[in-house]
Design a protein around this motif. Structure first.
Motif, PDB file in Angstrom:
ATOM      1  N   PRO A 115       0.814  -1.230   0.000  1.00 42.97           N
ATOM      2  CA  PRO A 115       0.000   0.000   0.000  1.00 42.97           C
ATOM      3  C   PRO A 115       0.841   1.270   0.000  1.00 42.97           C
ATOM      4  N   LEU A 116       2.053   1.216   0.591  1.00 40.42           N
ATOM      5  CA  LEU A 116       2.910   2.401   0.609  1.00 40.42           C
ATOM      6  C   LEU A 116       3.297   2.821  -0.806  1.00 40.42           C
ATOM      7  N   ILE A 117       3.659   1.807  -1.643  1.00 43.76           N
ATOM      8  CA  ILE A 117       4.038   2.117  -3.021  1.00 43.76           C
ATOM      9  C   ILE A 117       2.861   2.720  -3.776  1.00 43.76           C
ATOM     10  N   LYS A 118       1.678   2.159  -3.589  1.00 46.50           N
ATOM     11  CA  LYS A 118       0.488   2.680  -4.282  1.00 46.50           C
ATOM     12  C   LYS A 118       0.200   4.116  -3.862  1.00 46.50           C
ATOM     13  N   GLN A 119       0.267   4.373  -2.569  1.00 47.15           N
ATOM     14  CA  GLN A 119      -0.007   5.732  -2.079  1.00 47.15           C
ATOM     15  C   GLN A 119       1.037   6.724  -2.593  1.00 47.15           C
ATOM     16  N   ALA A 120       2.305   6.314  -2.594  1.00 45.28           N
ATOM     17  CA  ALA A 120       3.365   7.216  -3.050  1.00 45.28           C
ATOM     18  C   ALA A 120       3.199   7.565  -4.517  1.00 45.28           C
ATOM     19  N   VAL A 121       2.855   6.537  -5.340  1.00 50.54           N
ATOM     20  CA  VAL A 121       2.684   6.785  -6.776  1.00 50.54           C
ATOM     21  C   VAL A 121       1.417   7.586  -7.043  1.00 50.54           C
ATOM     22  N   ASP A 122       0.295   7.197  -6.410  1.00 47.73           N
ATOM     23  CA  ASP A 122      -0.987   7.875  -6.650  1.00 47.73           C
ATOM     24  C   ASP A 122      -0.963   9.319  -6.185  1.00 47.73           C
ATOM     25  N   SER A 123      -0.204   9.630  -5.123  1.00 51.99           N
ATOM     26  CA  SER A 123      -0.160  10.997  -4.618  1.00 51.99           C
ATOM     27  C   SER A 123       0.672  11.934  -5.497  1.00 51.99           C
ATOM     28  N   GLY A 124       1.415  11.361  -6.447  1.00 52.07           N
ATOM     29  CA  GLY A 124       2.287  12.185  -7.299  1.00 52.07           C
ATOM     30  C   GLY A 124       3.638  12.477  -6.681  1.00 52.07           C
ATOM     31  N   MET A 125       3.881  11.941  -5.480  1.00 50.08           N
ATOM     32  CA  MET A 125       5.144  12.204  -4.795  1.00 50.08           C
ATOM     33  C   MET A 125       6.329  11.637  -5.572  1.00 50.08           C
ATOM     34  N   ILE A 126       6.149  10.438  -6.162  1.00 46.65           N
ATOM     35  CA  ILE A 126       7.245   9.807  -6.892  1.00 46.65           C
ATOM     36  C   ILE A 126       7.589  10.614  -8.141  1.00 46.65           C
ATOM     37  N   GLY A 127       6.548  11.035  -8.881  1.00 46.41           N
ATOM     38  CA  GLY A 127       6.803  11.834 -10.074  1.00 46.41           C
ATOM     39  C   GLY A 127       7.500  13.140  -9.753  1.00 46.41           C
ATOM     40  N   GLU A 128       7.105  13.764  -8.652  1.00 42.12           N
ATOM     41  CA  GLU A 128       7.749  15.019  -8.241  1.00 42.12           C
ATOM     42  C   GLU A 128       9.197  14.777  -7.828  1.00 42.12           C
ATOM     43  N   ALA A 129       9.455  13.633  -7.196  1.00 46.05           N
ATOM     44  CA  ALA A 129      10.800  13.358  -6.675  1.00 46.05           C
ATOM     45  C   ALA A 129      11.793  13.036  -7.790  1.00 46.05           C
ATOM     46  N   ILE A 130      11.381  12.211  -8.763  1.00 43.79           N
ATOM     47  CA  ILE A 130      12.341  11.759  -9.768  1.00 43.79           C
ATOM     48  C   ILE A 130      12.445  12.728 -10.939  1.00 43.79           C
TER      49      ILE A 130
END
Length: 594
Positions: free
Chosen positions: A232-247
């Motif tokens: 669930p952590l991976i899903k939340q991180a990706v869905d929140s846009g945090m991963i896209g903003e980070a990379i």
């Protein structure tokens, strides 16, 4: 009124000592924890980045091997024969080519176990391993992969999905290739090679055994998940846009981001074969969990230091307070009027310096007491001079002589007025022995004096008294303050005149500055600036009245040089001003402008 609860100086010193000790321990411990956490976080990011870069290289090598196998597959004789038949439009040998291709399919799958299945779509028909159950309800042209190939016109990588071309609903990651051909021999169109890669096998490549709680996953160029993730952590991180903003668009890197009020460490690295990236995410709290031991150690050390400080502070405070107690004993003797008490100086520290200054202060107090006694005697002598000036024989002679002749001339009413004014003048001047009077009585006193002088010097001058605010009449002022000024104007200002003299006494309030200004203005002879300075400095006999007044005001209000101001020019009269605080004191201005 309730009694204030105050701490003793001993307790204040004790608590200050304990507070400083605890503050030092906590600040040191806090900084140590903060530095350790920062180093641990930095090391974790660095080690994880190395691990992510290594995983990216492994995946690249695996996918490069896969591409090499598929190149070998597409240059094999059965595949080239198949392409030649498709190019020539000879579709009669479909089953012959299907049997021949089965061996090539098997070789490719044996060369790379990551391959789940291979599917070749041609206008002649579909070719696939005979050992795999084909889902005949769906062809390649029915899938979204076909539309992407038409749009992008290049080899594509398709994110994780359920395999629609074969039964079993196996989750796969798909590589769609256009075949390699020798265009001089034949031309092809609408021929595609579909390679299904096991999603679970790809996941094992990018996420080996867990390292420090970090979780790795694949994302595409849009920061979307490549495979199905149950975390669930991976899903939340990706869905929140945090991963896209980070990379972002970076090829590789490391950063920290917050999700649901918790910090996470993020590492990422790009694959060389496509635009996918391997991302690692781990909780910062999980990384720093080993520092809980440090927290407990800081707490234990703080408690230990507090206990030691409690034990040591008692003796230390007694040592520090010993000279203060000695000074307190001397102060009690002074409080009992023993001005001979002195503090014994045994060292040269700050407390000893305080005691030395206290001794000097006692010496100064003794000197000030003597000065006050002397000043009081001088004050009484000056007041006697002021009263003596009021009862000057020349003034009394002129007044009584004027009364006599007016009675002689049958001017009984004027004589009566003069007698009443003279009586009232003395009554107000004596003021029952009080040093202060009200401004109302002071103005009445000077009015009686002016009335007597007008009878003595008929037609020499007239006067007026103005008070712009009746409340000023209750202002507290020294007695016999104005008579010396009007006397100075009559004797020196109007002395050379026969008539036409005019005197004006004006009382104004300046509420903004909190002042009351008393002006004595005449149109007499006036004096030059040198004489004005001499008058203020009491260096001329003509200025005795003003000099006497200055002495009295300084006795009442201290050495304030601006208590009296004079403006005058020869032939242009004189203005004398007194400025009194509305609270009863005088201001400290050194100049005055009317």
């Amino acid at each position: 009124m309730p009694k204030k609860k105050t701490l003793s100086f001993r307790n204040k010193l004790k608590y200050a000592f304990l507070g400083i000790t605890m503050m030092a321990v906590l600040v040191t411990g806090g900084l140590s924890y903060s530095i350790s956490a920062s180093i641990l976080e930095k090391n974790s990011l660095t080690l994880t980045q190395d691990s992510v870069n290594k995983s990216a290289r492994i995946v690249d090598e695996k996918l490069s091997k896969l591409m090499l196998i598929m190149m070998t597959f597409m240059i094999s004789e059965p595949f080239k024969d198949l392409l030649e038949s498709v190019s020539s439009g000879d579709y009669g040998d479909y089953y012959k080519h299907l049997n021949n291709m089965d061996n090539v399919f098997s070789q490719a799958r044996m060369a790379e176990p990551l391959i789940h299945s291979i599917y070749v779509s041609t206008p002649m028909g579909d070719f696939y391993p005979l050992s795999v159950n084909r889902n005949r309800a769906v062809t390649f042209r029915d899938t979204p992969m076909y539309q992407r190939m038409l749009e992008e016109q290049r080899n594509i990588w398709v994110e994780g999905h359920e395999d629609q071309l074969f039964t079993g609903k196996q989750r796969v990651v798909t590589l769609v290739l256009e075949p390699i051909t020798d265009s001089t021999l034949f031309s092809l169109s609408d021929v595609y090679v579909v390679v299904n890669i096991r999603e679970s096998g790809l996941r094992r490549l990018i996420e080996p055994e867990s390292e420090g709680g970090a979780t790795r996953f694949l994302v595409n160029s849009n920061a979307e998940l490549v495979g199905l993730e149950s975390n669930p952590l991976i899903k939340q991180a990706v869905d929140s846009g945090m991963i896209g903003e980070a990379i972002g668009n970076a090829e590789a890197g490391q950063t920290t981001r917050m999700l649901h009020d918790e910090d996470y460490l993020i590492n990422f690295a790009s694959l060389g074969l496509n635009d996918w990236k391997i991302v690692s995410i781990q909780s910062k709290n999980n990384v720093l969990k080993d520092l809980i031991y440090v927290k407990w150690m800081i707490a234990i050390i703080a408690v230990g230091c507090f206990a030691i400080a409690m034990l040591v502070s008692g003796g230390l405070i007694r040592y520090l307070l010993q000279p203060i107690k000695s000074l307190q004993s001397v102060m009690k003797r002074v409080e009992s009027n023993d001005l001979t008490a002195r503090f014994e100086v045994k060292s040269d520290d700050e407390l000893a310096q305080i005691g030395t200054r206290f001794n000097r202060m006692l010496e100064q107090i003794i000197g000030l007491i003597d000065e006050v006694k002397e000043a009081e005697m001088t004050k009484r002598a000056t007041e006697i001079k002021a009263l003596s000036a009021q009862m000057d024989p020349h003034f009394l002679y002129n007044t009584l002589n004027t009364i006599y002749w007016k009675m002689k001339l049958k001017k009984t009413e004027e004589s009566q007025h003069m007698v009443v004014s003279l009586s009232r003048l003395f009554q107000l001047g004596l003021n029952k022995g009080q040093e202060y009077t009200t401004l109302e009585k002071e103005l009445l006193h000077v009015r009686q004096y002016l009335e007597l002088q007008k009878y003595c010097y008929e037609e020499l001058f007239d006067y007026e008294i103005e008070v712009d605010d009746p409340s000023l009449e209750q202002l507290r002022v020294p007695r016999i303050m104005l008579q010396p000024l009007v006397e100075n104007s009559i004797i020196h200002g109007f002395g050379s005149m026969e008539r036409g003299g005019h005197m004006r006494i004006a009382v104004h309030a300046d509420r903004e500055r909190g002042e009351c200004r008393i002006l004595v203005i005449d149109n007499g002879a006036g004096v030059d600036k040198e004489t004005v300075n001499a008058l203020l400095g009491q260096t001329t006999e003509k200025g005795y009245a003003i000099g006497n007044l200055l002495s009295r005001l300084r006795l009442y209000y201290g050495e304030e040089a601006g208590l009296l101001a004079i403006e005058s020019e020869p032939g242009a009269g004189m203005t004398v001003a007194i400025v009194i605080s509305l609270e009863g004191g005088m201001n400290d201005e050194r100049t005055w402008t009317g």
